[in-house]
Design a protein around this motif. Structure first.
Motif, PDB file in Angstrom:
ATOM      1  N   VAL A  51       0.862  -1.177   0.000  1.00 16.75           N
ATOM      2  CA  VAL A  51       0.000   0.000   0.000  1.00 16.75           C
ATOM      3  C   VAL A  51       0.897   1.226   0.000  1.00 16.75           C
ATOM      4  N   ALA A  52       0.733   2.058  -1.023  1.00 16.51           N
ATOM      5  CA  ALA A  52       1.521   3.288  -1.148  1.00 16.51           C
ATOM      6  C   ALA A  52       0.604   4.482  -0.942  1.00 16.51           C
ATOM      7  N   GLY A  53       1.071   5.435  -0.165  1.00 17.31           N
ATOM      8  CA  GLY A  53       0.282   6.637   0.071  1.00 17.31           C
ATOM      9  C   GLY A  53       1.156   7.874   0.026  1.00 17.31           C
ATOM     10  N   ALA A  54       0.619   8.902  -0.600  1.00 17.35           N
ATOM     11  CA  ALA A  54       1.315  10.185  -0.613  1.00 17.35           C
ATOM     12  C   ALA A  54       1.237  10.799   0.781  1.00 17.35           C
ATOM     13  N   LEU A  55       2.273  11.534   1.145  1.00 15.37           N
ATOM     14  CA  LEU A  55       2.287  12.254   2.411  1.00 15.37           C
ATOM     15  C   LEU A  55       1.960  13.716   2.151  1.00 15.37           C
ATOM     16  N   TYR A  56       1.053  14.244   2.951  1.00 14.68           N
ATOM     17  CA  TYR A  56       0.678  15.651   2.889  1.00 14.68           C
ATOM     18  C   TYR A  56       0.792  16.206   4.306  1.00 14.68           C
ATOM     19  N   LEU A  57       1.777  17.077   4.521  1.00 14.12           N
ATOM     20  CA  LEU A  57       2.027  17.649   5.846  1.00 14.12           C
ATOM     21  C   LEU A  57       2.177  16.558   6.902  1.00 14.12           C
ATOM     22  N   GLY A  58       2.883  15.496   6.546  1.00 21.63           N
ATOM     23  CA  GLY A  58       3.162  14.418   7.482  1.00 21.63           C
ATOM     24  C   GLY A  58       2.030  13.426   7.687  1.00 21.63           C
ATOM     25  N   SER A  84       5.452   5.175   1.679  1.00 24.95           N
ATOM     26  CA  SER A  84       5.052   6.580   1.653  1.00 24.95           C
ATOM     27  C   SER A  84       5.844   7.300   0.572  1.00 24.95           C
ATOM     28  N   SER A  85       5.217   8.315   0.017  1.00 26.22           N
ATOM     29  CA  SER A  85       5.844   9.149  -0.999  1.00 26.22           C
ATOM     30  C   SER A  85       5.791  10.588  -0.505  1.00 26.22           C
ATOM     31  N   ASP A  86       6.970  11.199  -0.348  1.00 23.25           N
ATOM     32  CA  ASP A  86       7.049  12.562   0.165  1.00 23.25           C
ATOM     33  C   ASP A  86       7.968  13.377  -0.727  1.00 23.25           C
ATOM     34  N   THR A  87       7.781  14.688  -0.732  1.00 23.78           N
ATOM     35  CA  THR A  87       8.576  15.552  -1.600  1.00 23.78           C
ATOM     36  C   THR A  87       9.808  16.110  -0.915  1.00 23.78           C
ATOM     37  N   VAL A  88      10.066  15.716   0.299  1.00 25.20           N
ATOM     38  CA  VAL A  88      11.231  16.230   1.016  1.00 25.20           C
ATOM     39  C   VAL A  88      12.451  15.412   0.619  1.00 25.20           C
ATOM     40  N   GLU A  89      13.409  16.053  -0.012  1.00 25.64           N
ATOM     41  CA  GLU A  89      14.544  15.353  -0.605  1.00 25.64           C
ATOM     42  C   GLU A  89      15.356  14.560   0.414  1.00 25.64           C
TER      43      GLU A  89
END
Length: 163
Positions: A51-58, A84-89
Protein backbone atom coordinates in the motif's frame (compact mmCIF):
# COMPACT_ATOMS: atom_id res chain seq x y z
CA UNK A 1 3.16 -15.04 -6.68
CA UNK A 2 0.53 -12.30 -7.19
CA UNK A 3 1.24 -8.89 -5.71
CA UNK A 4 -1.40 -6.16 -5.44
CA UNK A 5 -0.06 -2.62 -5.20
CA UNK A 6 -2.66 -0.05 -4.19
CA UNK A 7 -2.05 3.66 -3.85
CA UNK A 8 -3.66 6.82 -2.54
CA UNK A 9 -2.70 10.08 -4.22
CA UNK A 10 -4.23 13.44 -5.07
CA UNK A 11 -2.04 14.24 -8.04
CA UNK A 12 -0.87 10.85 -9.40
CA UNK A 13 2.73 11.14 -8.19
CA UNK A 14 2.26 8.12 -5.94
CA UNK A 15 0.71 6.22 -8.84
CA UNK A 16 4.07 6.63 -10.57
CA UNK A 17 5.80 5.16 -7.53
CA UNK A 18 3.36 2.22 -7.49
CA UNK A 19 4.01 1.57 -11.19
CA UNK A 20 7.77 1.71 -10.63
CA UNK A 21 7.48 -0.82 -7.78
CA UNK A 22 5.27 -3.07 -9.92
CA UNK A 23 7.76 -3.01 -12.80
CA UNK A 24 10.67 -3.84 -10.48
CA UNK A 25 8.75 -6.79 -9.01
CA UNK A 26 7.67 -7.99 -12.44
CA UNK A 27 11.34 -8.02 -13.53
CA UNK A 28 11.83 -10.62 -10.81
CA UNK A 29 9.06 -12.86 -12.11
CA UNK A 30 6.26 -11.72 -9.81
CA UNK A 31 2.78 -10.94 -11.14
CA UNK A 32 1.74 -7.42 -10.22
CA UNK A 33 -1.40 -5.35 -10.44
CA UNK A 34 -1.65 -1.64 -9.58
CA UNK A 35 -4.96 -0.19 -8.37
CA UNK A 36 -6.21 3.04 -6.84
CA UNK A 37 -6.95 2.41 -3.14
CA UNK A 38 -10.61 1.81 -2.40
CA UNK A 39 -12.84 -0.38 -0.26
CA UNK A 40 -14.15 -2.49 -3.16
CA UNK A 41 -10.83 -4.11 -4.01
CA UNK A 42 -10.89 -7.86 -3.49
CA UNK A 43 -7.91 -9.44 -1.76
CA UNK A 44 -8.92 -13.08 -2.23
CA UNK A 45 -6.80 -13.55 -5.35
CA UNK A 46 -3.53 -12.01 -4.12
CA UNK A 47 -0.54 -13.40 -2.25
CA UNK A 48 0.90 -10.11 -0.96
CA UNK A 49 -0.02 -6.42 -0.81
CA UNK A 50 1.89 -3.16 -0.97
CA UNK A 51 0.00 0.00 0.00
CA UNK A 52 1.52 3.29 -1.15
CA UNK A 53 0.28 6.64 0.07
CA UNK A 54 1.32 10.19 -0.61
CA UNK A 55 2.29 12.25 2.41
CA UNK A 56 0.68 15.65 2.89
CA UNK A 57 2.03 17.65 5.85
CA UNK A 58 3.16 14.42 7.48
CA UNK A 59 -0.18 12.63 7.05
CA UNK A 60 -0.71 9.62 4.80
CA UNK A 61 -3.29 9.98 2.03
CA UNK A 62 -6.76 9.26 3.43
CA UNK A 63 -7.57 6.62 0.78
CA UNK A 64 -4.48 4.62 1.75
CA UNK A 65 -5.44 4.89 5.44
CA UNK A 66 -9.03 3.85 4.71
CA UNK A 67 -7.88 0.91 2.59
CA UNK A 68 -5.68 -0.44 5.38
CA UNK A 69 -8.38 0.02 8.01
CA UNK A 70 -11.15 -1.44 5.83
CA UNK A 71 -9.10 -4.53 4.89
CA UNK A 72 -7.24 -4.89 8.20
CA UNK A 73 -8.47 -8.42 8.93
CA UNK A 74 -7.35 -9.78 5.56
CA UNK A 75 -4.13 -7.72 5.50
CA UNK A 76 -3.05 -9.32 8.79
CA UNK A 77 -2.98 -12.67 6.94
CA UNK A 78 -0.95 -11.48 3.96
CA UNK A 79 2.61 -10.26 3.52
CA UNK A 80 2.17 -6.48 3.59
CA UNK A 81 4.41 -3.45 3.13
CA UNK A 82 3.48 0.21 3.53
CA UNK A 83 5.16 2.80 1.33
CA UNK A 84 5.05 6.58 1.65
CA UNK A 85 5.84 9.15 -1.00
CA UNK A 86 7.05 12.56 0.17
CA UNK A 87 8.58 15.55 -1.60
CA UNK A 88 11.23 16.23 1.02
CA UNK A 89 14.54 15.35 -0.61
CA UNK A 90 16.33 14.37 2.62
CA UNK A 91 14.04 11.37 3.08
CA UNK A 92 14.22 10.28 -0.53
CA UNK A 93 17.71 8.91 -0.02
CA UNK A 94 17.59 5.57 1.76
CA UNK A 95 13.90 5.53 2.57
CA UNK A 96 14.37 5.19 6.33
CA UNK A 97 12.18 8.08 7.45
CA UNK A 98 9.42 6.79 9.72
CA UNK A 99 6.01 8.45 9.61
CA UNK A 100 4.25 8.04 12.97
CA UNK A 101 0.77 7.60 11.52
CA UNK A 102 1.99 4.99 9.02
CA UNK A 103 4.07 3.23 11.69
CA UNK A 104 0.95 2.87 13.86
CA UNK A 105 -1.01 1.45 10.93
CA UNK A 106 1.85 -0.91 10.10
CA UNK A 107 1.91 -2.21 13.67
CA UNK A 108 -1.87 -2.63 13.78
CA UNK A 109 -1.90 -4.94 10.73
CA UNK A 110 1.49 -6.59 11.14
CA UNK A 111 3.13 -5.06 8.08
CA UNK A 112 6.55 -6.45 7.29
CA UNK A 113 7.94 -3.00 6.71
CA UNK A 114 7.46 0.69 6.11
CA UNK A 115 9.54 2.79 3.75
CA UNK A 116 9.45 6.39 2.49
CA UNK A 117 10.66 7.54 -0.91
CA UNK A 118 10.94 10.96 -2.42
CA UNK A 119 7.93 12.09 -4.34
CA UNK A 120 6.98 14.16 -7.30
CA UNK A 121 5.67 17.67 -6.63
CA UNK A 122 3.89 19.23 -9.59
CA UNK A 123 4.38 22.84 -10.53
CA UNK A 124 0.63 23.57 -10.67
CA UNK A 125 -0.49 23.23 -7.03
CA UNK A 126 -3.99 24.00 -5.77
CA UNK A 127 -4.28 26.63 -3.04
CA UNK A 128 -1.90 29.14 -1.46
CA UNK A 129 -0.38 26.75 1.10
CA UNK A 130 0.34 24.14 -1.56
CA UNK A 131 1.75 26.85 -3.80
CA UNK A 132 4.15 28.04 -1.12
CA UNK A 133 5.30 24.50 -0.39
CA UNK A 134 5.70 23.47 -4.00
CA UNK A 135 7.62 26.63 -4.77
CA UNK A 136 10.42 25.31 -2.60
CA UNK A 137 9.97 21.59 -3.25
CA UNK A 138 8.81 21.22 -6.85
CA UNK A 139 10.45 18.53 -8.88
CA UNK A 140 11.07 14.82 -8.76
CA UNK A 141 13.00 13.74 -5.68
CA UNK A 142 12.39 10.02 -6.22
CA UNK A 143 15.45 7.85 -6.66
CA UNK A 144 14.36 5.04 -9.03
CA UNK A 145 17.43 2.97 -8.15
CA UNK A 146 16.50 3.07 -4.44
CA UNK A 147 12.93 2.04 -5.28
CA UNK A 148 14.16 -0.86 -7.43
CA UNK A 149 16.57 -1.96 -4.70
CA UNK A 150 13.79 -1.94 -2.11
CA UNK A 151 11.50 -3.89 -4.47
CA UNK A 152 14.28 -6.46 -4.92
CA UNK A 153 14.36 -7.04 -1.15
CA UNK A 154 10.59 -7.53 -1.15
CA UNK A 155 10.84 -9.96 -4.08
CA UNK A 156 13.58 -11.91 -2.31
CA UNK A 157 11.44 -12.19 0.80
CA UNK A 158 8.43 -13.40 -1.18
CA UNK A 159 10.20 -15.70 -3.59
CA UNK A 160 13.64 -16.75 -2.34
CA UNK A 161 14.57 -17.96 -5.84
CA UNK A 162 13.15 -15.26 -8.15
CA UNK A 163 13.70 -15.38 -11.90
Amino acid sequence: MRILIVYGSRRDGTRGLAVLIAAALAERGLQTRVRLAGPLIELDEVDAVIVAGALYLGRWHRDAVRFVRHHARMLRRLPLWLVSSDTVEEISVGGHHQVRQVARLAASVGARGQVTFGGHARLDPHGPLAGAMVGALAGNDRDPAAVRHWAATVAAELAPNPV
